[in-house]
Design a protein around this motif. Structure first.
Motif, PDB file in Angstrom:
ATOM      1  N   TYR A 169     -26.992  57.564  10.719  1.00  0.00           N
ATOM      2  CA  TYR A 169     -26.535  56.338  10.070  1.00  0.00           C
ATOM      3  C   TYR A 169     -25.164  55.984  10.615  1.00  0.00           C
ATOM      4  CZ  TYR A 169     -30.374  57.172   6.877  1.00  0.00           C
ATOM      5  OH  TYR A 169     -31.628  57.386   6.362  1.00  0.00           O
ATOM      6  N   THR A 170     -24.996  54.705  10.945  1.00  0.00           N
ATOM      7  CA  THR A 170     -23.734  54.229  11.488  1.00  0.00           C
ATOM      8  C   THR A 170     -22.765  53.926  10.363  1.00  0.00           C
ATOM      9  OG1 THR A 170     -24.948  53.161  13.286  1.00  0.00           O
ATOM     10  CG2 THR A 170     -22.650  52.498  12.969  1.00  0.00           C
ATOM     11  N   SER A 220     -30.327  54.025  14.717  1.00  0.00           N
ATOM     12  CA  SER A 220     -29.652  54.264  13.439  1.00  0.00           C
ATOM     13  C   SER A 220     -30.535  53.791  12.296  1.00  0.00           C
ATOM     14  CB  SER A 220     -28.317  53.519  13.413  1.00  0.00           C
ATOM     15  OG  SER A 220     -27.702  53.620  12.142  1.00  0.00           O
ATOM     16  N   GLY A 221     -30.549  54.567  11.233  1.00  0.00           N
ATOM     17  CA  GLY A 221     -31.345  54.213  10.055  1.00  0.00           C
ATOM     18  C   GLY A 221     -30.682  53.203   9.161  1.00  0.00           C
ATOM     19  N   GLY A 222     -29.519  52.722   9.543  1.00  0.00           N
ATOM     20  CA  GLY A 222     -28.809  51.744   8.731  1.00  0.00           C
ATOM     21  C   GLY A 222     -27.318  51.877   8.912  1.00  0.00           C
ATOM     22  N   GLU A 223     -26.590  50.944   8.324  1.00  0.00           N
ATOM     23  CA  GLU A 223     -25.138  50.941   8.396  1.00  0.00           C
ATOM     24  C   GLU A 223     -24.545  51.171   7.013  1.00  0.00           C
ATOM     25  OE1 GLU A 223     -23.830  47.332  10.187  1.00  0.00           O
ATOM     26  OE2 GLU A 223     -24.519  47.899  12.195  1.00  0.00           O
ATOM     27  N   ARG A 246     -28.907  40.101   5.982  1.00  0.00           N
ATOM     28  CA  ARG A 246     -29.886  39.109   6.445  1.00  0.00           C
ATOM     29  C   ARG A 246     -29.986  39.113   7.961  1.00  0.00           C
ATOM     30  NH1 ARG A 246     -27.526  35.961   2.381  1.00  0.00           N
ATOM     31  NH2 ARG A 246     -26.210  34.852   3.893  1.00  0.00           N
ATOM     32  N   ARG A 247     -28.847  39.216   8.636  1.00  0.00           N
ATOM     33  CA  ARG A 247     -28.855  39.209  10.091  1.00  0.00           C
ATOM     34  C   ARG A 247     -29.516  40.464  10.645  1.00  0.00           C
ATOM     35  NH1 ARG A 247     -25.616  35.383  12.415  1.00  0.00           N
ATOM     36  NH2 ARG A 247     -24.947  36.632  14.184  1.00  0.00           N
ATOM     37  N   LYS A 248     -29.353  41.576   9.937  1.00  0.00           N
ATOM     38  CA  LYS A 248     -30.014  42.816  10.358  1.00  0.00           C
ATOM     39  C   LYS A 248     -31.526  42.654  10.311  1.00  0.00           C
ATOM     40  CE  LYS A 248     -27.143  46.194  11.368  1.00  0.00           C
ATOM     41  NZ  LYS A 248     -27.269  46.933  12.637  1.00  0.00           N
ATOM     42  N   ILE A 249     -32.028  42.090   9.208  1.00  0.00           N
ATOM     43  CA  ILE A 249     -33.476  41.927   9.042  1.00  0.00           C
ATOM     44  C   ILE A 249     -34.017  40.957  10.080  1.00  0.00           C
ATOM     45  CG2 ILE A 249     -35.255  41.031   7.501  1.00  0.00           C
ATOM     46  CD1 ILE A 249     -33.559  42.117   5.157  1.00  0.00           C
ATOM     47  N   ASP A 274     -36.720  48.915   3.876  1.00  0.00           N
ATOM     48  CA  ASP A 274     -35.783  49.875   4.432  1.00  0.00           C
ATOM     49  C   ASP A 274     -34.408  49.214   4.477  1.00  0.00           C
ATOM     50  OD1 ASP A 274     -37.716  51.774   6.851  1.00  0.00           O
ATOM     51  OD2 ASP A 274     -37.202  52.169   4.774  1.00  0.00           O
ATOM     52  N   GLN A 275     -33.561  49.555   3.530  1.00  0.00           N
ATOM     53  CA  GLN A 275     -32.267  48.887   3.424  1.00  0.00           C
ATOM     54  C   GLN A 275     -31.434  49.153   4.654  1.00  0.00           C
ATOM     55  OE1 GLN A 275     -30.415  49.528  -0.281  1.00  0.00           O
ATOM     56  NE2 GLN A 275     -28.552  48.443   0.219  1.00  0.00           N
ATOM     57  N   LYS A 276     -30.926  48.087   5.248  1.00  0.00           N
ATOM     58  CA  LYS A 276     -30.174  48.213   6.475  1.00  0.00           C
ATOM     59  C   LYS A 276     -28.671  48.323   6.226  1.00  0.00           C
ATOM     60  CE  LYS A 276     -33.384  48.159   9.547  1.00  0.00           C
ATOM     61  NZ  LYS A 276     -33.587  49.311  10.438  1.00  0.00           N
ATOM     62  N   ILE A 277     -28.221  47.825   5.116  1.00  0.00           N
ATOM     63  CA  ILE A 277     -26.805  47.854   4.788  1.00  0.00           C
ATOM     64  C   ILE A 277     -26.615  48.631   3.495  1.00  0.00           C
ATOM     65  CG2 ILE A 277     -24.789  46.477   4.145  1.00  0.00           C
ATOM     66  CD1 ILE A 277     -25.516  46.065   7.033  1.00  0.00           C
ATOM     67  N   TRP A 278     -25.821  49.693   3.551  1.00  0.00           N
ATOM     68  CA  TRP A 278     -25.505  50.480   2.365  1.00  0.00           C
ATOM     69  C   TRP A 278     -24.033  50.301   2.045  1.00  0.00           C
ATOM     70  CZ3 TRP A 278     -29.580  52.863   0.031  1.00  0.00           C
ATOM     71  CH2 TRP A 278     -30.721  53.099   0.802  1.00  0.00           C
ATOM     72  N   ALA A 279     -23.727  49.681   0.921  1.00  0.00           N
ATOM     73  CA  ALA A 279     -22.338  49.518   0.477  1.00  0.00           C
ATOM     74  C   ALA A 279     -22.051  50.625  -0.530  1.00  0.00           C
ATOM     75  CB  ALA A 279     -22.135  48.149  -0.162  1.00  0.00           C
ATOM     76  N   LEU A 280     -21.359  51.667  -0.100  1.00  0.00           N
ATOM     77  CA  LEU A 280     -21.187  52.881  -0.900  1.00  0.00           C
ATOM     78  C   LEU A 280     -19.746  53.089  -1.345  1.00  0.00           C
ATOM     79  CD1 LEU A 280     -23.441  55.322   1.184  1.00  0.00           C
ATOM     80  CD2 LEU A 280     -24.097  53.752  -0.657  1.00  0.00           C
ATOM     81  N   GLY A 281     -18.913  52.066  -1.229  1.00  0.00           N
ATOM     82  CA  GLY A 281     -17.501  52.225  -1.540  1.00  0.00           C
ATOM     83  C   GLY A 281     -17.094  51.565  -2.838  1.00  0.00           C
ATOM     84  N   PRO A 282     -15.785  51.543  -3.101  1.00  0.00           N
ATOM     85  CA  PRO A 282     -14.758  52.218  -2.310  1.00  0.00           C
ATOM     86  C   PRO A 282     -14.895  53.739  -2.395  1.00  0.00           C
ATOM     87  CG  PRO A 282     -13.774  50.554  -3.758  1.00  0.00           C
ATOM     88  CD  PRO A 282     -15.189  50.774  -4.207  1.00  0.00           C
ATOM     89  N   PHE A 283     -14.644  54.398  -1.285  1.00  0.00           N
ATOM     90  CA  PHE A 283     -14.769  55.850  -1.243  1.00  0.00           C
ATOM     91  C   PHE A 283     -13.617  56.554  -1.956  1.00  0.00           C
ATOM     92  CE2 PHE A 283     -16.966  55.496   3.189  1.00  0.00           C
ATOM     93  CZ  PHE A 283     -18.083  54.957   2.586  1.00  0.00           C
ATOM     94  N   ASN A 284     -12.424  55.928  -1.962  1.00  0.00           N
ATOM     95  CA  ASN A 284     -11.263  56.610  -2.543  1.00  0.00           C
ATOM     96  C   ASN A 284     -11.460  56.824  -4.048  1.00  0.00           C
ATOM     97  OD1 ASN A 284     -10.490  53.486  -2.239  1.00  0.00           O
ATOM     98  ND2 ASN A 284      -9.618  54.221  -4.155  1.00  0.00           N
TER      99      ASN A 284
END
Length: 476
Positions: A144-145, A203-206, A224-227, A237-247
């Motif tokens: 994953y990128t 890559s399986g996603g960003e 949308r642009r990824k799809i 298959d979700q291409k964008i994972w928003a997992l933040g904020p990490f802090n």
């Protein structure tokens, strides 16, 4: 975050491959903590000097990283030039030799992942987008990128992104106003960038260090642009994972109870202090430092000013330049005149997240590095923006024009030689942020946004659910 009581520890392992620069190292360490909270072992890999660096500067105690395994690899000797505060551009060229040396991690990391895959049902590799060259040979892991920059920056650099018919008008305006960075990097770094972009890696996603509350329109645009660009992939298959904020999203106790920054802040009232800090990679000229000092003095506002030498590729070497910097003279009598309301930290490491999380901190004059933006936003602190390079102009536009929680201190532009921002401008911006009615409204919006971001990580919150969906995805 509660631990997942499954046996995933023996089933899945995650390998983190960060770029060897402080902002990148720090982000992936924070993500490592979030993933390891699900009892998933995380292997954080890199050159020995950079593993040492990230350990030294981590926010929490070592026992907080019980599921994180740091793995060091040797790299060839690299030149370690000091930063040039008088450079005609503010890009941290001094770290480029270190970045180039990281390309020698290609074979060791590929072999490491291969060996690890014999002990786990699945190995997941999360690699910084600027380490694509290093991971291109890995074939026995799900990759994953990781985008260490903001979604708005990525979107602003994509051709015709603003023309998306579903892009909200306000977001489109920001994308159209954000300056392109093409052609504005030093040739040596552009060469390094080209090496990464020419290295093809499935890559399986960003993964983004962001969340919908902060960057929803831009994350949706990129998804949308990824799809559209990869129609043969299953849309679920979700291409964008928003997992933040990490802090960490609450103010942290200092690892040193006698920390002078926090003790100093304890003596002042709520929202009365502005933090002035320009990150770890850039140094200002003597003249610019003098103008900032005079502006802070004339503003009559309370401040903490982190005034430090920029990082080199290897932070553990000492040079005459660092000694010179620690002896840098501020305007004559400055520290004496402001001693009751100003704290100047010369060449010291400041606990930025703890400072921003302190009740006395009411503003942040920043270079708009993405780490700093997220820390300020999640702590509910409005910003004065002073972008210097890379994604920072886009981040500044998001803060000031999109989220409307900041005031512009300086526009980003390419110049031959540094154009010094005057003390008058610094004074005006600091006063506007800290004591004007407009600044008060920004502070209110920042507090509301920070609360929404923190709530999104509570049980049932959108960010928490997206993280859990990602964990389910990699442990499926």
């Amino acid at each position: 975050m509660a631990n997942n009581p499954t046996t995933q520890k023996s089933q899945v392992a995650v390998v983190m491959v960060p770029l060897p620069a402080q902002g990148h190292l720090n982000q992936l360490l924070h993500l490592s903590r979030r993933i390891s909270a699900y009892n998933i072992p995380v292997y954080y890999v890199g050159a020995a000097t950079h593993i040492r660096q990230v350990k030294l500067r981590r926010h929490l105690a070592a026992d907080e990283d019980m599921y994180i395994h740091f793995h060091e690899f040797p790299t060839p000797h690299f030149e370690n030039p000091p930063p040039d505060p008088n450079s005609p551009h503010k890009f941290p060229s001094q770290i480029i030799p270190s970045l180039k040396a990281s390309t020698h991690l290609r074979q060791p990391i590929s072999s490491f992942v291969g060996a690890l895959s014999t002990n786990f049902r699945r190995v997941v590799v999360v690699f910084d987008s600027l380490m694509a060259y290093v991971v291109q040979d890995i074939s026995n892991a799900d990759c994953y990128t990781f985008r260490s920059i903001s979604a708005v920056a990525v979107a602003s650099w994509e051709a015709n992104a603003a023309a998306d018919e579903n892009c909200p008008t306000e977001a489109r305006n920001i994308l159209e106003q954000t300056p392109s960075m093409k052609g504005h990097y030093p040739p040596e770094f552009q060469e390094f960038l080209n090496l990464q972009t020419s290295s093809k890696k499935v890559s399986g996603g960003e993964i983004y260090n962001s969340c919908r509350e902060i960057e929803g329109p831009y994350l949706d645009l990129l998804a949308r642009r990824k799809i559209n660009n990869d129609k043969e992939e299953e849309e679920e298959d979700q291409k964008i994972w928003a997992l933040g904020p990490f802090n960490p999203l609450s103010s942290l106790p200092s690892s040193n109870p006698n920390n002078k920054c926090l003790s100093w802040l304890d003596k002042h009232g709520p929202n009365s202090v502005i933090l002035v800090s320009f990150g770890t990679t850039t140094s200002f000229s003597n003249k610019q430092i003098e103008e900032i000092a005079l502006g802070l003095e004339r503003s009559e506002q309370k401040f903490i000013w982190v005034l430090r030498e920029a990082d080199k590729g290897d932070i553990f070497t000492t040079t005459k330049e660092i000694k010179k910097f620690t002896e840098l003279p501020l305007p004559e009598g400055f520290e004496e005149r402001v001693k009751e309301r100003g704290l100047v930290l010369v060449n010291e490491w400041a606990p930025q997240l703890e400072i921003l999380g302190h009740v006395s901190t009411g503003g942040f004059l920043s270079h708009c590095g993405w780490n700093s933006c997220l820390e300020g936003i999640s702590m509910g602190v409005p910003m004065a923006t002073w972008p210097l390079h890379s994604d920072q102009p886009a981040n500044a536009a998001l803060v000031t024009k999109g989220l409307k929680i900041g005031v512009e201190a300086k526009k980003w532009c390419v110049e031959e030689g540094e154009v010094v921002t005057s003390a008058d401008v610094v004074e005006e911006v600091v006063r506007k942020l800290m004591v004007s009615e407009e600044g008060g409204l920004m502070r209110k919006r920042a507090a509301e946004l920070g609360g929404a971001v923190r709530d999104s990580w509570m049980e049932g919150g959108a960010a928490r659910e997206e993280m859990e969906a990602f964990i389910s995805h990699i442990t499926r």
